[in-house]
Design a protein around this motif. Structure first.
Motif, PDB file in Angstrom:
ATOM      1  N   LEU A 135      22.497 -26.490 -46.457  1.00  0.00           N
ATOM      2  CA  LEU A 135      21.309 -26.709 -47.278  1.00  0.00           C
ATOM      3  C   LEU A 135      20.483 -25.443 -47.397  1.00  0.00           C
ATOM      4  CD1 LEU A 135      20.249 -30.237 -45.954  1.00  0.00           C
ATOM      5  CD2 LEU A 135      21.275 -29.702 -48.178  1.00  0.00           C
ATOM      6  N   ILE A 136      20.378 -24.703 -46.308  1.00  0.00           N
ATOM      7  CA  ILE A 136      19.597 -23.447 -46.332  1.00  0.00           C
ATOM      8  C   ILE A 136      20.340 -22.381 -47.114  1.00  0.00           C
ATOM      9  CG2 ILE A 136      18.691 -21.579 -44.893  1.00  0.00           C
ATOM     10  CD1 ILE A 136      18.235 -23.724 -42.708  1.00  0.00           C
ATOM     11  N   GLY A 137      21.627 -22.260 -46.879  1.00  0.00           N
ATOM     12  CA  GLY A 137      22.398 -21.200 -47.517  1.00  0.00           C
ATOM     13  C   GLY A 137      22.622 -21.414 -49.000  1.00  0.00           C
ATOM     14  N   GLY A 138      22.488 -22.677 -49.464  1.00  0.00           N
ATOM     15  CA  GLY A 138      22.648 -22.949 -50.899  1.00  0.00           C
ATOM     16  C   GLY A 138      24.054 -22.706 -51.366  1.00  0.00           C
ATOM     17  N   GLY A 139      24.160 -22.092 -52.548  1.00  0.00           N
ATOM     18  CA  GLY A 139      25.457 -21.896 -53.197  1.00  0.00           C
ATOM     19  C   GLY A 139      26.396 -21.047 -52.381  1.00  0.00           C
ATOM     20  N   ALA A 140      25.864 -19.944 -51.807  1.00  0.00           N
ATOM     21  CA  ALA A 140      26.731 -19.049 -51.029  1.00  0.00           C
ATOM     22  C   ALA A 140      27.341 -19.792 -49.842  1.00  0.00           C
ATOM     23  CB  ALA A 140      25.927 -17.842 -50.546  1.00  0.00           C
ATOM     24  N   GLY A 141      26.482 -20.610 -49.218  1.00  0.00           N
ATOM     25  CA  GLY A 141      26.980 -21.394 -48.077  1.00  0.00           C
ATOM     26  C   GLY A 141      28.045 -22.373 -48.489  1.00  0.00           C
ATOM     27  N   SER A 142      27.910 -22.958 -49.692  1.00  0.00           N
ATOM     28  CA  SER A 142      28.900 -23.909 -50.185  1.00  0.00           C
ATOM     29  C   SER A 142      30.259 -23.255 -50.365  1.00  0.00           C
ATOM     30  CB  SER A 142      28.436 -24.513 -51.516  1.00  0.00           C
ATOM     31  OG  SER A 142      27.231 -25.211 -51.330  1.00  0.00           O
ATOM     32  N   VAL A 143      30.244 -22.011 -50.859  1.00  0.00           N
ATOM     33  CA  VAL A 143      31.501 -21.288 -51.067  1.00  0.00           C
ATOM     34  C   VAL A 143      32.193 -21.042 -49.733  1.00  0.00           C
ATOM     35  CG1 VAL A 143      32.511 -19.111 -51.832  1.00  0.00           C
ATOM     36  CG2 VAL A 143      30.751 -20.224 -53.214  1.00  0.00           C
ATOM     37  N   VAL A 144      31.380 -20.586 -48.762  1.00  0.00           N
ATOM     38  CA  VAL A 144      31.952 -20.323 -47.430  1.00  0.00           C
ATOM     39  C   VAL A 144      32.526 -21.605 -46.842  1.00  0.00           C
ATOM     40  CG1 VAL A 144      31.393 -19.659 -45.063  1.00  0.00           C
ATOM     41  CG2 VAL A 144      30.443 -18.371 -46.972  1.00  0.00           C
ATOM     42  N   TRP A 145      31.741 -22.685 -46.984  1.00  0.00           N
ATOM     43  CA  TRP A 145      32.200 -23.981 -46.456  1.00  0.00           C
ATOM     44  C   TRP A 145      33.506 -24.424 -47.124  1.00  0.00           C
ATOM     45  CZ3 TRP A 145      32.772 -28.709 -49.051  1.00  0.00           C
ATOM     46  CH2 TRP A 145      33.039 -29.816 -48.242  1.00  0.00           C
ATOM     47  N   TYR A 146      33.618 -24.218 -48.458  1.00  0.00           N
ATOM     48  CA  TYR A 146      34.817 -24.615 -49.195  1.00  0.00           C
ATOM     49  C   TYR A 146      36.035 -23.830 -48.706  1.00  0.00           C
ATOM     50  CZ  TYR A 146      38.188 -24.947 -52.980  1.00  0.00           C
ATOM     51  OH  TYR A 146      39.342 -25.125 -53.691  1.00  0.00           O
ATOM     52  N   ARG A 147      35.839 -22.515 -48.519  1.00  0.00           N
ATOM     53  CA  ARG A 147      36.966 -21.690 -48.065  1.00  0.00           C
ATOM     54  C   ARG A 147      37.441 -22.119 -46.672  1.00  0.00           C
ATOM     55  NH1 ARG A 147      34.805 -15.683 -49.892  1.00  0.00           N
ATOM     56  NH2 ARG A 147      35.284 -15.902 -52.135  1.00  0.00           N
ATOM     57  N   ARG A 176      39.331 -25.338 -46.948  1.00  0.00           N
ATOM     58  CA  ARG A 176      40.673 -25.149 -47.495  1.00  0.00           C
ATOM     59  C   ARG A 176      41.624 -24.616 -46.418  1.00  0.00           C
ATOM     60  NH1 ARG A 176      41.365 -20.920 -52.272  1.00  0.00           N
ATOM     61  NH2 ARG A 176      41.135 -19.519 -50.486  1.00  0.00           N
ATOM     62  N   LYS A 177      41.138 -23.640 -45.645  1.00  0.00           N
ATOM     63  CA  LYS A 177      41.978 -23.095 -44.568  1.00  0.00           C
ATOM     64  C   LYS A 177      42.313 -24.169 -43.533  1.00  0.00           C
ATOM     65  CE  LYS A 177      40.546 -18.257 -44.792  1.00  0.00           C
ATOM     66  NZ  LYS A 177      39.888 -17.133 -44.066  1.00  0.00           N
ATOM     67  N   ARG A 178      41.284 -25.014 -43.231  1.00  0.00           N
ATOM     68  CA  ARG A 178      41.520 -26.082 -42.260  1.00  0.00           C
ATOM     69  C   ARG A 178      42.585 -27.056 -42.753  1.00  0.00           C
ATOM     70  NH1 ARG A 178      39.424 -31.029 -41.841  1.00  0.00           N
ATOM     71  NH2 ARG A 178      37.753 -30.599 -43.331  1.00  0.00           N
ATOM     72  N   LYS A 214      45.986 -25.503 -42.456  1.00  0.00           N
ATOM     73  CA  LYS A 214      46.470 -25.542 -41.066  1.00  0.00           C
ATOM     74  C   LYS A 214      46.926 -26.941 -40.677  1.00  0.00           C
ATOM     75  CE  LYS A 214      43.890 -21.633 -39.189  1.00  0.00           C
ATOM     76  NZ  LYS A 214      42.849 -21.189 -38.222  1.00  0.00           N
ATOM     77  N   GLU A 215      46.144 -27.945 -41.142  1.00  0.00           N
ATOM     78  CA  GLU A 215      46.532 -29.321 -40.841  1.00  0.00           C
ATOM     79  C   GLU A 215      47.880 -29.653 -41.475  1.00  0.00           C
ATOM     80  OE1 GLU A 215      43.356 -31.770 -42.174  1.00  0.00           O
ATOM     81  OE2 GLU A 215      42.065 -31.367 -40.420  1.00  0.00           O
ATOM     82  N   LYS A 216      48.102 -29.134 -42.704  1.00  0.00           N
ATOM     83  CA  LYS A 216      49.384 -29.372 -43.374  1.00  0.00           C
ATOM     84  C   LYS A 216      50.530 -28.723 -42.600  1.00  0.00           C
ATOM     85  CE  LYS A 216      51.638 -31.189 -46.801  1.00  0.00           C
ATOM     86  NZ  LYS A 216      51.690 -32.652 -46.957  1.00  0.00           N
ATOM     87  N   GLU A 217      50.300 -27.481 -42.151  1.00  0.00           N
ATOM     88  CA  GLU A 217      51.327 -26.787 -41.358  1.00  0.00           C
ATOM     89  C   GLU A 217      51.623 -27.562 -40.070  1.00  0.00           C
ATOM     90  OE1 GLU A 217      49.918 -22.874 -40.640  1.00  0.00           O
ATOM     91  OE2 GLU A 217      50.051 -22.241 -42.743  1.00  0.00           O
TER      92      GLU A 217
END
Length: 558
Positions: A349-361, A364-366, A369-372
């Motif tokens: 909520l504090i980070g806004g859009g930039a935080g959302s991008v980081v969270w999305y990446r 996706r990595k998680r 890894k779960e798929k692997e």
């Protein structure tokens, strides 16, 4: 039955000596009221209460990290179980005691010596005479007192005598007679045994002078237990030569046994009197013998059940405590996860859009890894199935061919075709795992001349009431243990004992194979741990070089 005299005699010596040592030792170690209370109950001849307090004392010593205290408690518990005739329980307890008694510490030597002597007595009563002699020799090694060494030498000689190795027994008795004072109890014991053994070896030998000399010493020393042994030897010698003399000594044995309240010696004396007395008295003695023997067996069975219940309650309480700790840790982790989730949400909520991008990446990595991990788990699952459904099945067929060389070609082809069908579609489980097929699988690894299989309790645990997943996983674990035995252990005897207490199942596997110095499980054995974990159970291994391989499975069918 005379063996029971020696057992009781050694127990009295061991317990008396141990008590004196323990009183001194208790002043140096952590105060433990249960320990002193246990000895008080022993003095009152209340073995069940003594056992219970030794068990409580052990738990207190455990909390205080006092390994010597734990070893002493377990040693005395083992002696009590031996005295009550629970030899298997006694052996398990005494072997556990040896883990806590440190052989590199001289302060432990007297307890180590007494513990090994008890293991010798146990194996002598189980008629494992060679093993008994091994333990007696270990008792000798750690013995600090000459009188104790004489006791252990007498025990070794007696074990040789039971094997009819009379020359070896007589050599040891001679060794004691040359060394010991002619007025002590061990000298008279050796003298009586020496004379009786010589007569067993050569029926023309006259043991009476030495037997009567030994009796005279025992009367002078007021050694009533020893007197009973002398009366038994004299009665046995005279039975076929002079029945009236045999009757006199049998009566003396019976009277003395009643005075010291020794039911085992009473039973032995009654057996002699039944043979020697006239028909009228013989009938009365038989009725007395029958009543006393039934009473003794009932008392021992009751005591065994009580001892087993005490051990079970201890293990249950320990398991409940560990489960409570695990639940507590789990709850703490859940709380931490909740706080972490709230913190992440705040950052987003504090980070806004930039935080959302980081969270999305990161998400996706998680997911990648779960798929692997899912792919790896699938590969592992198929690998386990190939191992259990194909490899172990092939080894079973090989074992059956080895054990049944006259197997018909058509039968062998049917078995190979079954393996082929399984391998065609490995993603499905074709092999049934009901009780009938479990028994067939186990027996396929045994043969009359090669491997003897003893299985106990399969029907009692209600195998067919388990769900299919539990049946399958436990079936495959047992199959892996049998395959491992056949491949590596060189065992000639396998014992599988299954028991059920409420919804808790315990399966104990034991073989008499070569064991190993250090357990290094290969893929098959490793998979057994994964299998038991998948049904909420556990498996523990115990493999000592030269002492076979053991495994214990525990799981719930609730």
């Amino acid at each position: 039955m005379r063996i029971l005299y020696f057992l009781l005699f050694v127990l009295i010596v061991s317990c008396t000596k141990t008590k004196e040592n323990n009183v001194n030792q208790s002043k140096k170690t952590t105060d433990n009221p249960y320990y002193e209370k246990a000895w008080s109950y022993l003095d009152q001849k209340e073995p069940v209460n003594a056992f219970q307090n030794f068990n409580k004392a052990r738990e207190l010593f455990l909390k205080n990290n006092d390994s010597l205290g734990m070893g002493k408690c377990l040693m005395n518990m083992g002696i009590i179980l031996t005295d009550q005739g629970d030899y298997l329980g006694a052996q398990e307890t005494s072997l556990e005691a040896s883990k806590y008694l440190k052989e590199n510490n001289k302060e432990n030597n007297s307890y180590i010596s007494a513990n090994y002597n008890n293991l010798g007595i146990i194996n002598r009563n189980l008629e494992n005479y060679n093993k008994a002699i091994e333990f007696y020799n270990l008792a000798m090694k750690f013995s600090l007192e000459d009188i104790d060494k004489s006791i252990y030498l007498n025990n070794i000689a007696y074990a040789y005598g039971e094997q009819k190795k009379y020359n070896e027994a007589l050599k040891i008795y001679n060794q004691i007679l040359k060394k010991d004072n002619q007025n002590n109890k061990e000298y008279s014991r050796a003298l009586s045994n020496f004379a009786f053994t010589q007569w067993l070896q050569k029926s023309i030998y006259n043991p009476i002078p030495k037997l009567k000399k030994a009796l005279s010493i025992r009367l002078h020393e007021k050694d009533t237990f020893g007197q009973n042994s002398s009366y038994a030897h004299l009665a046995d010698y005279y039975i076929s030569k002079k029945s009236d003399s045999a009757l006199i000594y049998a009566n003396k044995m019976y009277i003395t046994a009643k005075q010291i309240n020794n039911p085992n010696d009473q039973i032995e004396a009654l057996q002699k009197l039944i043979i020697l007395e006239n028909p009228e008295k013989s009938k009365q003695y038989f009725l007395t013998y029958q009543k006393l023997n039934d009473s003794l067996q009932t008392a021992r069975s009751k005591a065994k059940n009580q001892f087993a219940l005490i051990r079970y309650e201890t293990e249950k309480n320990k398991a409940n405590f560990q489960k409570a700790q695990a639940d507590n840790v789990k709850k703490q982790n859940q709380i931490l996860k909740q706080y972490a989730g709230l913190g992440i949400l705040g950052l987003i909520l504090i980070g806004g859009g930039a935080g959302s991008v980081v969270w999305y990446r990161r998400r996706r990595k998680r997911l990648e890894k779960e798929k692997e991990l899912e792919i790896k788990n699938t590969e592992l699952r198929y690998s386990k199935k190939v191992h259990d459904k194909v490899a172990n099945k092939v080894y079973r067929v090989m074992s059956e061919v080895e054990n049944v060389p006259e197997m018909k070609k058509e039968v062998l082809l049917d078995k190979l075709e079954n393996i082929y069908e399984i391998s065609r579609d490995i993603s499905y489980d074709h092999e049934p795992t009901d009780e009938k097929h479990l028994v067939e699988m186990l027996e396929s690894y045994s043969s009359q001349d090669d491997v003897q299989l003893v299985k106990v309790g399969i029907q009692e645990i209600g195998w067919d009431t388990f769900n299919k997943d539990t049946q399958s996983e436990v079936f495959n674990v047992l199959q892996e243990l049998m395959t491992n035995m056949k491949k590596h252990s060189k065992a000639t005897r396998v014992v599988i004992i299954m028991s059920r207490i409420n919804e808790e199942i315990t399966i104990r596997y034991t073989d008499n194979g070569v064991g190993c110095d250090k357990l290094s499980p290969k893929n098959g054995i490793k998979n057994t741990g994964n299998r038991m974990e998948s049904i909420g159970g556990t498996i523990n291994f115990d493999a000592v070089s030269g002492e076979g391989f053991k495994a214990e499975l525990k799981f719930s069918v609730q």
